[in-house]
Design a protein around this motif. Structure first.
Motif, mmCIF file in Angstrom:
data_model
loop_
_atom_site.group_PDB
_atom_site.id
_atom_site.type_symbol
_atom_site.label_atom_id
_atom_site.label_comp_id
_atom_site.label_asym_id
_atom_site.label_seq_id
_atom_site.Cartn_x
_atom_site.Cartn_y
_atom_site.Cartn_z
ATOM 1 N N GLN A 1 0.819 -1.213 0.000
ATOM 2 C CA GLN A 1 0.000 0.000 0.000
ATOM 3 C C GLN A 1 0.855 1.265 0.000
ATOM 4 O O GLN A 1 0.520 2.249 -0.656
ATOM 5 C CB GLN A 1 -0.982 -0.001 1.172
ATOM 6 C CG GLN A 1 -2.071 1.063 1.055
ATOM 7 C CD GLN A 1 -2.839 0.992 -0.263
ATOM 8 O OE1 GLN A 1 -3.297 -0.077 -0.647
ATOM 9 N NE2 GLN A 1 -2.958 2.115 -0.968
ATOM 10 N N TYR B 1 1.872 1.892 -3.549
ATOM 11 C CA TYR B 1 0.750 2.397 -4.351
ATOM 12 C C TYR B 1 0.499 3.877 -4.044
ATOM 13 O O TYR B 1 0.266 4.678 -4.955
ATOM 14 C CB TYR B 1 -0.523 1.590 -4.077
ATOM 15 C CG TYR B 1 -0.520 0.202 -4.695
ATOM 16 C CD1 TYR B 1 0.240 -0.079 -5.837
ATOM 17 C CD2 TYR B 1 -1.289 -0.824 -4.156
ATOM 18 C CE1 TYR B 1 0.241 -1.340 -6.393
ATOM 19 C CE2 TYR B 1 -1.300 -2.094 -4.718
ATOM 20 C CZ TYR B 1 -0.528 -2.352 -5.841
ATOM 21 O OH TYR B 1 -0.537 -3.599 -6.387
ATOM 22 N N ASN C 1 -0.940 -9.967 -7.552
ATOM 23 C CA ASN C 1 -1.556 -8.790 -6.922
ATOM 24 C C ASN C 1 -1.202 -7.543 -7.723
ATOM 25 O O ASN C 1 -2.023 -6.656 -7.921
ATOM 26 C CB ASN C 1 -1.032 -8.615 -5.491
ATOM 27 C CG ASN C 1 -1.532 -9.707 -4.567
ATOM 28 O OD1 ASN C 1 -2.723 -9.963 -4.510
ATOM 29 N ND2 ASN C 1 -0.617 -10.358 -3.859
ATOM 30 N N ILE C 2 0.048 -7.490 -8.167
ATOM 31 C CA ILE C 2 0.538 -6.319 -8.885
ATOM 32 C C ILE C 2 0.038 -6.325 -10.327
ATOM 33 O O ILE C 2 -0.378 -5.305 -10.854
ATOM 34 C CB ILE C 2 2.082 -6.298 -8.830
ATOM 35 C CG1 ILE C 2 2.510 -6.119 -7.369
ATOM 36 C CG2 ILE C 2 2.668 -5.219 -9.721
ATOM 37 C CD1 ILE C 2 3.998 -6.194 -7.139
ATOM 38 N N TYR D 1 -2.649 -7.629 -11.572
ATOM 39 C CA TYR D 1 -4.082 -7.340 -11.702
ATOM 40 C C TYR D 1 -4.394 -5.860 -11.463
ATOM 41 O O TYR D 1 -5.435 -5.363 -11.843
ATOM 42 C CB TYR D 1 -4.899 -8.187 -10.718
ATOM 43 C CG TYR D 1 -5.294 -9.545 -11.266
ATOM 44 C CD1 TYR D 1 -6.385 -9.664 -12.131
ATOM 45 C CD2 TYR D 1 -4.593 -10.693 -10.948
ATOM 46 C CE1 TYR D 1 -6.761 -10.891 -12.652
ATOM 47 C CE2 TYR D 1 -4.958 -11.939 -11.461
ATOM 48 C CZ TYR D 1 -6.043 -12.030 -12.309
ATOM 49 O OH TYR D 1 -6.405 -13.244 -12.821
ATOM 50 N N LYS D 2 -3.459 -5.168 -10.802
ATOM 51 C CA LYS D 2 -3.742 -3.809 -10.336
ATOM 52 C C LYS D 2 -3.985 -2.777 -11.458
ATOM 53 O O LYS D 2 -4.942 -2.004 -11.360
ATOM 54 C CB LYS D 2 -2.587 -3.349 -9.428
ATOM 55 C CG LYS D 2 -2.847 -2.054 -8.700
ATOM 56 C CD LYS D 2 -3.764 -2.247 -7.516
ATOM 57 C CE LYS D 2 -3.965 -0.932 -6.793
ATOM 58 N NZ LYS D 2 -4.960 -1.038 -5.722
ATOM 59 N N LYS E 1 -7.482 -2.976 -12.990
ATOM 60 C CA LYS E 1 -8.489 -2.731 -11.958
ATOM 61 C C LYS E 1 -8.555 -1.237 -11.639
ATOM 62 O O LYS E 1 -9.625 -0.661 -11.521
ATOM 63 C CB LYS E 1 -8.152 -3.515 -10.677
ATOM 64 C CG LYS E 1 -8.823 -4.875 -10.641
ATOM 65 C CD LYS E 1 -8.205 -5.810 -9.628
ATOM 66 C CE LYS E 1 -8.643 -5.653 -8.210
ATOM 67 N NZ LYS E 1 -8.050 -6.695 -7.342
ATOM 68 N N THR E 2 -7.371 -0.631 -11.543
ATOM 69 C CA THR E 2 -7.317 0.813 -11.265
ATOM 70 C C THR E 2 -7.956 1.587 -12.410
ATOM 71 O O THR E 2 -8.736 2.511 -12.186
ATOM 72 C CB THR E 2 -5.853 1.267 -11.079
ATOM 73 O OG1 THR E 2 -5.264 0.408 -10.110
ATOM 74 C CG2 THR E 2 -5.759 2.701 -10.615
#
Ligand SMILES: [Zn+2]
Ligand SMILES: [Zn+2]
Length: 291
Positions: free
Chosen positions: A83, A86, A167-168, A170-171, A174-175
């Motif tokens: 987090q 990000y 996780n990274i 897919y980000k 999604k963002t």
């Protein structure tokens, strides 16, 4: 420079605090992902126990504890670590004049809540379906996704066995999805997140469930088991890519369900080379390609 550092520390501390307060029941119950995840897991596990599809599969199937560990790692430990980064990126983009609202094509504020949530759910699921296809199509990404496909015996906890790189990966989409919808999640987005966790758990569960005619819309354990099949149709790099919705696979003809015995071999060609433990798997995909 200080704003970057502050953003990083705030992101890290904020997520760490929220997780800690969740464990102590100090957050609203409907945003308590810690106990929420545990509750959903226990319910789906109980359903597996009561209505098993593969009757001879142990309740503590192969790699059960490894997958249980992945669940907490991917959902909480990794979330805390990332987090800060990000938030740092967020500041960087803001400095460049790009904000979460820059690409908004729809302004949902005046829509009824149910419509906001539905659109949020469908759009987010679609961009994840696209990302999932990319994970199968491109060899560099497939190496990371192999961790999820190294499951040899299927059960609910396999849902969250995946490489932390996912996780990274897919980000970004999604963002972008959230940005297209105005840059913020609807206040009640927790409903969407909990629905996605439940459907994902069920998709991997040892339960024969297809939801009747709804199978053309909702992904389900029978369909997703064939996503994990060792043998794929000739010439294809994957089938049934759906996350929560099977709709995209039916629309774009990537659906494949030859039978429903539930006893097919799972994995992929070369899965015997996958390290058995968490740390080995976490490094899998980096460095020289060994097969
Ligand atoms: Zn996959
Ligand atoms: Zn899966």
């Amino acid at each position: 420079m200080e704003i970057y550092w502050d953003a990083f520390i705030n992101g890290f501390n904020g997520t760490l605090n929220y997780t800690w307060r969740s464990i102590l029941f100090q957050v609203p119950w409907y945003t308590n992902y810690f106990w929420g995840l545990i509750s959903i897991s226990l319910i789906v596990w109980l359903l597996e126990f009561l209505f098993p599809w593969r009757k001879d599969q142990s309740v503590f199937r192969t790699d059960f504890w490894l997958d249980a560990f992945y669940m907490f790692f991917n959902f909480f430990v990794f979330a805390i670590v990332i987090q800060g980064i990000y938030n740092l990126l967020g500041v960087g983009f803001r400095e460049l004049g790009i904000t979460a609202q820059s690409f908004a094509v729809l302004h949902l504020n005046h829509w009824p809540i149910w419509a906001q949530l539905l659109l949020f759910f469908v759009l987010l699921d679609f961009v994840q379906w696209l990302t999932h296809i990319a994970l199968h199509k491109f060899p560099l990404l497939w190496r990371f996704h192999q961790v999820h496909h190294s499951v040899k015996e299927m059960g609910f906890a396999a849902h969250l066995r995946y490489h932390w790189m996912e996780n990274i990966l897919y980000k970004p989409l999604k963002t972008l999805g959230v940005m297209l919808l105005g840059g913020f999640e609807p206040e009640q987005a927790y409903m969407v997140h909990f629905a996605a966790i439940t459907i994902g758990h069920l998709n991997h569960a040892n339960i024969k469930l297809t939801y009747g005619p709804l199978k053309y819309i909702l992904n389900n354990p029978v369909m997703h088991l064939y996503h994990h099949a060792y043998e794929l149709p000739k010439g294809s790099f994957g089938v049934n890519f759906g996350i929560s919705l099977s709709l995209w696979d039916y629309l774009f003809k990537t659906n494949h369900l030859p039978e429903d015995s539930g006893t097919i071999t799972l994995g992929y060609d070369g899965d015997t080379k996958m390290p058995k433990g968490f740390w080995g798997q976490s490094l899998h995909g980096f460095g020289k390609r060994k097969g």
